[in-house]
Design an enzyme around this catalytic site. Structure first.
Site, mmCIF file in Angstrom:
data_model
loop_
_atom_site.group_PDB
_atom_site.id
_atom_site.type_symbol
_atom_site.label_atom_id
_atom_site.label_comp_id
_atom_site.label_asym_id
_atom_site.label_seq_id
_atom_site.Cartn_x
_atom_site.Cartn_y
_atom_site.Cartn_z
ATOM 1 N N GLN A 1 97.049 17.130 48.426
ATOM 2 C CA GLN A 1 96.299 16.191 49.293
ATOM 3 C C GLN A 1 95.703 16.922 50.491
ATOM 4 O O GLN A 1 94.583 16.626 50.903
ATOM 5 C CB GLN A 1 97.202 15.052 49.737
ATOM 6 C CG GLN A 1 97.376 14.019 48.615
ATOM 7 C CD GLN A 1 97.217 12.584 49.085
ATOM 8 O OE1 GLN A 1 97.628 12.250 50.186
ATOM 9 N NE2 GLN A 1 96.636 11.734 48.256
ATOM 10 N N THR B 1 81.152 10.754 34.798
ATOM 11 C CA THR B 1 80.558 10.220 33.573
ATOM 12 C C THR B 1 81.506 9.128 33.083
ATOM 13 O O THR B 1 82.586 8.927 33.660
ATOM 14 C CB THR B 1 80.430 11.291 32.462
ATOM 15 O OG1 THR B 1 81.751 11.603 31.991
ATOM 16 C CG2 THR B 1 79.745 12.548 32.965
ATOM 17 N N MET C 1 91.331 4.393 40.608
ATOM 18 C CA MET C 1 92.157 4.723 39.454
ATOM 19 C C MET C 1 91.684 4.036 38.170
ATOM 20 O O MET C 1 92.506 3.678 37.332
ATOM 21 C CB MET C 1 93.619 4.378 39.754
ATOM 22 C CG MET C 1 94.161 5.063 41.000
ATOM 23 S SD MET C 1 93.928 6.857 41.012
ATOM 24 C CE MET C 1 95.317 7.347 40.009
ATOM 25 N N ARG C 2 90.393 3.873 38.010
ATOM 26 C CA ARG C 2 89.866 3.307 36.761
ATOM 27 C C ARG C 2 88.668 4.109 36.277
ATOM 28 O O ARG C 2 87.888 4.619 37.095
ATOM 29 C CB ARG C 2 89.417 1.851 36.985
ATOM 30 C CG ARG C 2 90.539 0.904 37.310
ATOM 31 C CD ARG C 2 91.558 0.840 36.195
ATOM 32 N NE ARG C 2 91.090 0.090 35.063
ATOM 33 C CZ ARG C 2 91.520 -1.122 34.756
ATOM 34 N NH1 ARG C 2 92.443 -1.714 35.486
ATOM 35 N NH2 ARG C 2 91.037 -1.741 33.701
ATOM 36 N N HIS D 1 89.807 14.537 41.922
ATOM 37 C CA HIS D 1 90.932 14.505 40.975
ATOM 38 C C HIS D 1 91.955 15.588 41.355
ATOM 39 O O HIS D 1 91.565 16.724 41.660
ATOM 40 C CB HIS D 1 90.430 14.715 39.547
ATOM 41 C CG HIS D 1 91.522 14.575 38.536
ATOM 42 N ND1 HIS D 1 92.066 13.352 38.192
ATOM 43 C CD2 HIS D 1 92.209 15.520 37.832
ATOM 44 C CE1 HIS D 1 93.038 13.541 37.307
ATOM 45 N NE2 HIS D 1 93.143 14.832 37.068
ATOM 46 N N SER E 1 89.840 18.945 42.290
ATOM 47 C CA SER E 1 88.449 19.114 41.856
ATOM 48 C C SER E 1 87.620 17.948 42.342
ATOM 49 O O SER E 1 88.087 16.803 42.368
ATOM 50 C CB SER E 1 88.365 19.095 40.318
ATOM 51 O OG SER E 1 89.238 20.029 39.726
ATOM 52 N N LEU F 1 86.664 10.039 30.926
ATOM 53 C CA LEU F 1 87.675 10.280 31.959
ATOM 54 C C LEU F 1 87.674 11.732 32.481
ATOM 55 O O LEU F 1 87.870 12.669 31.702
ATOM 56 C CB LEU F 1 89.054 9.928 31.360
ATOM 57 C CG LEU F 1 90.275 10.188 32.234
ATOM 58 C CD1 LEU F 1 90.291 9.230 33.424
ATOM 59 C CD2 LEU F 1 91.552 10.050 31.412
ATOM 60 N N ASP F 2 87.445 11.874 33.785
ATOM 61 C CA ASP F 2 87.558 13.167 34.479
ATOM 62 C C ASP F 2 86.836 14.313 33.754
ATOM 63 O O ASP F 2 87.344 15.450 33.712
ATOM 64 C CB ASP F 2 89.055 13.534 34.676
ATOM 65 C CG ASP F 2 89.778 12.497 35.516
ATOM 66 O OD1 ASP F 2 89.158 11.918 36.418
ATOM 67 O OD2 ASP F 2 90.978 12.254 35.252
ATOM 68 N N ASN G 1 83.702 12.095 41.992
ATOM 69 C CA ASN G 1 85.113 11.704 41.935
ATOM 70 C C ASN G 1 85.992 12.879 42.359
ATOM 71 O O ASN G 1 85.650 14.034 42.156
ATOM 72 C CB ASN G 1 85.476 11.307 40.493
ATOM 73 C CG ASN G 1 86.936 10.906 40.350
ATOM 74 O OD1 ASN G 1 87.451 10.109 41.138
ATOM 75 N ND2 ASN G 1 87.625 11.455 39.358
ATOM 76 N N GLY H 1 94.311 5.706 50.657
ATOM 77 C CA GLY H 1 93.065 5.872 51.422
ATOM 78 C C GLY H 1 93.046 7.035 52.394
ATOM 79 O O GLY H 1 92.221 7.062 53.301
#
Ligand code: GAR
Length: 182
Positions: free
Chosen positions: A168, A138, A87-88, A106, A133, A141-142, A104, A20
């Protein structure tokens, strides 16, 4: 140049599965907007502890409870949903529920290194740079259109841990920039 005060303040919903740090950065940095709810799918994850100490309402829901996640974000009248370490993969129905309002984060320069192990893959690749990024989500995935990226050099002697830390730091800069600009 955009002016923050020319747009309506957004009610942000954040989705987390992990530590987090990005969630906390959004809460502390995106002061014009407001994080109204954080949803996490892991018991006692760092994100949940941070929400408690930051005084942000948080709820634990399993990833498969997408209908409930949609309902609760709607109930909180969320303008933008930010997946910050969720992570899904989410379904088409979920993406449609937040069309144009779901982003999202990534840890790679997409389209390179989608999915898990992006930092490890970049390190093994021999690339001299990687990064992070922020993209529209969508059901693939990514794979949604990239909004903005930040590069990070891969230095001789970098390990997964040092590179992850550098990425990070870049994420903590990039994600608020994107949210402010939306
Ligand atoms: C971030 O590095 C983010 O890019 C990654 O999870 C981390 C969450 O860190 N997300 C993904 O890998 C999604 N495919 P945080 O919990 O400390 O913000």
């Amino acid at each position: 140049m955009y002016r923050l005060d020319l747009r309506k303040a957004m009610r942000l919903g954040v989705m987390c599965s992990g530590n987090g740090t990005n969630f906390e950065t959004i809460v502390r940095t995106c002061r014009y907007d407001e994080v109204v709810l954080m949803i996490h799918n892991k018991k006692e994850c760092g994100a949940a502890k941070r929400a408690e100490s930051l005084g942000i309402k948080s709820v634990r829901l399993a990833s498969k409870e997408e209908d409930n996640i949609i309902k609760i974000f709607d109930a909180y009248q969320v303008d933008l949903v930010v997946m910050a370490g969720w992570m899904r993969v989410v379904s088409k129905k979920f993406c449609d529920a937040f069309a144009g309002r779901l982003i999202n984060l990534h840890p790679s320069l997409l389209p390179k290194y989608k999915g898990l192990g992006a930092v490890e893959q970049a390190l093994k690749s021999g690339d001299t740079e990687t990064g992070c990024s922020v993209h529209w989500v969508t059901e693939h995935l990514d794979s949604g259109a990239v909004i903005k990226q930040q590069t990070v050099p891969i230095l001789p002697g970098d390990t997964v841990e040092t590179l992850q830390r550098a990425i990070q730091q870049a994420e903590h800069n990039l994600l608020p920039l994107v949210i402010n600009a939306l």
